[in-house]
Enzyme design. Structure first.
Site, PDB file in Angstrom:
ATOM      1  N   HIS A   1      38.740  48.091  47.047  1.00 30.08           N
ATOM      2  CA  HIS A   1      37.523  48.462  47.753  1.00 30.08           C
ATOM      3  C   HIS A   1      36.243  47.848  47.247  1.00 30.08           C
ATOM      4  O   HIS A   1      36.216  47.230  46.208  1.00 30.08           O
ATOM      5  CB  HIS A   1      37.307  49.943  47.480  1.00 30.08           C
ATOM      6  CG  HIS A   1      37.559  50.750  48.658  1.00 30.08           C
ATOM      7  ND1 HIS A   1      36.999  50.489  49.857  1.00 30.08           N
ATOM      8  CD2 HIS A   1      38.343  51.825  48.832  1.00 30.08           C
ATOM      9  CE1 HIS A   1      37.417  51.386  50.717  1.00 30.08           C
ATOM     10  NE2 HIS A   1      38.240  52.205  50.105  1.00 30.08           N
TER      11      HIS A   1
ATOM     12  N   ARG B   1      45.123  62.412  46.495  1.00 30.11           N
ATOM     13  CA  ARG B   1      44.646  61.089  46.894  1.00 30.11           C
ATOM     14  C   ARG B   1      44.925  60.108  45.750  1.00 30.11           C
ATOM     15  O   ARG B   1      44.935  60.492  44.582  1.00 30.11           O
ATOM     16  CB  ARG B   1      43.139  61.127  47.159  1.00 30.11           C
ATOM     17  CG  ARG B   1      42.738  61.934  48.366  1.00 30.11           C
ATOM     18  CD  ARG B   1      41.232  61.823  48.611  1.00 30.11           C
ATOM     19  NE  ARG B   1      40.853  60.501  49.068  1.00 30.11           N
ATOM     20  CZ  ARG B   1      40.983  60.094  50.330  1.00 30.11           C
ATOM     21  NH1 ARG B   1      41.465  60.899  51.236  1.00 30.11           N
ATOM     22  NH2 ARG B   1      40.616  58.880  50.682  1.00 30.11           N
TER      23      ARG B   1
ATOM     24  N   CYS C   1      41.311  48.680  52.845  1.00 33.02           N
ATOM     25  CA  CYS C   1      41.607  50.115  52.879  1.00 33.02           C
ATOM     26  C   CYS C   1      41.816  50.666  54.298  1.00 33.02           C
ATOM     27  O   CYS C   1      42.843  50.409  54.898  1.00 33.02           O
ATOM     28  CB  CYS C   1      40.555  50.884  52.105  1.00 33.02           C
ATOM     29  SG  CYS C   1      41.177  52.497  51.566  1.00 33.02           S
TER      30      CYS C   1
END
Ligand code: GLN
Length: 246
Positions: free
Chosen positions: A195, A129, A95
């Site tokens: 993630h 997002r 990320c």
């Protein structure tokens, strides 16, 4: 006995969603097989010798964390990292760490300079997002495999000329929610938006990194002893189902 020497970059700053758990997972999979594991870290102001590490890891971070480390990363670690990657040292960048591999991360008027060691750039575009469960298909040379995990990024990443994506999105957003691509691969360096417990949910990728790291150091790909992956397999199946549900 084989040994894996892992270097974590900015473990204090770049550790959102406990990305550090990936390091623990690598450590356990080595130790369960009798492979030595040596951990070291390079933080603010610290350089490193690329010849002394077999695997490099950098986790994710918020924009604030990235701002804090970006200039230091370029000043104190860029050349060593470039030498390591060019020499085939495996790396995993997640990320925020992944974004910093590229040339830049633009947020409106602001431009955070990246390392420029992978052909990609990232921009904050209007829009929400990109958050949610994600699955991608990848082929790292041994056939089609699936990586499943979670993504949460405001930046949209675009691969530049000559860049090779890590995989194609099955469910979720990936690099930018538009071109169906996810992550980047250069030599044995992997960058991805997936993630948190990426490796515990995708144990095969942890083993691929371990095998490549040992192969580069010892000249021969090791036959890694199989482990009891019942829990890991269940976690993977669960993450894939979560991505399907969206
Ligand atoms: N700060 C970056 C973004 O929002 C990366 C976020 C992260 O590492 N989760 O795009």
């Amino acid at each position: 006995m084989s040994e894996l020497r892992l270097l974590a970059l900015y473990p204090e700053q770049m550790n959102i969603y406990a990305d550090r758990g990936n390091v623990l997972f690598l450590q356990h999979r080595c130790e369960w097989r009798g492979i030595g594991f040596a951990y070291s870290a390079a933080g603010m102001g610290e350089g490193f010798d690329p010849a002394e590490h077999d695997l490099v890891y950098i986790g994710g971070g918020q924009d604030r964390d990235q701002r804090m480390v970006a200039a230091d990363l370029i000043a104190t670690k860029r050349d060593a990292l470039e030498a390591a990657v060019a020499g085939g040292v495996p790396g995993l960048a997640v990320c925020g760490g992944y974004q910093l591999l590229g040339t830049s991360y633009e947020l409106g008027e602001e431009r955070i300079e990246g390392l420029g060691i992978a052909p990609l750039h990232t921009v904050r575009e209007p829009g929400p997002r990109l958050i949610g469960n994600v699955s991608i298909e990848v082929d790292l040379g041994s056939g089609r495999r699936v990586l499943a995990g979670f993504e949460n990024h405001g930046g949209r990443t675009y691969i530049d000329a000559g860049g090779q994506p890590l995989g194609r999105v099955i469910h979720g957003f990936g690099n930018n929610g538009g071109d169906g691509l996810e992550g980047i691969v250069r030599e044995n360096l992997i960058g991805t938006y997936l993630h948190g417990p990426l490796l515990p949910k995708n144990a095969w990728l942890a083993d691929e990194l371990i095998a490549r790291a040992i192969e580069r150091r010892e000249g021969e790909r090791p036959a890694l002893e199989p482990l009891d992956d019942e829990l890991e397999d269940a976690a993977h199946a669960d993450a894939e189902r979560a991505a399907e549900r969206g």
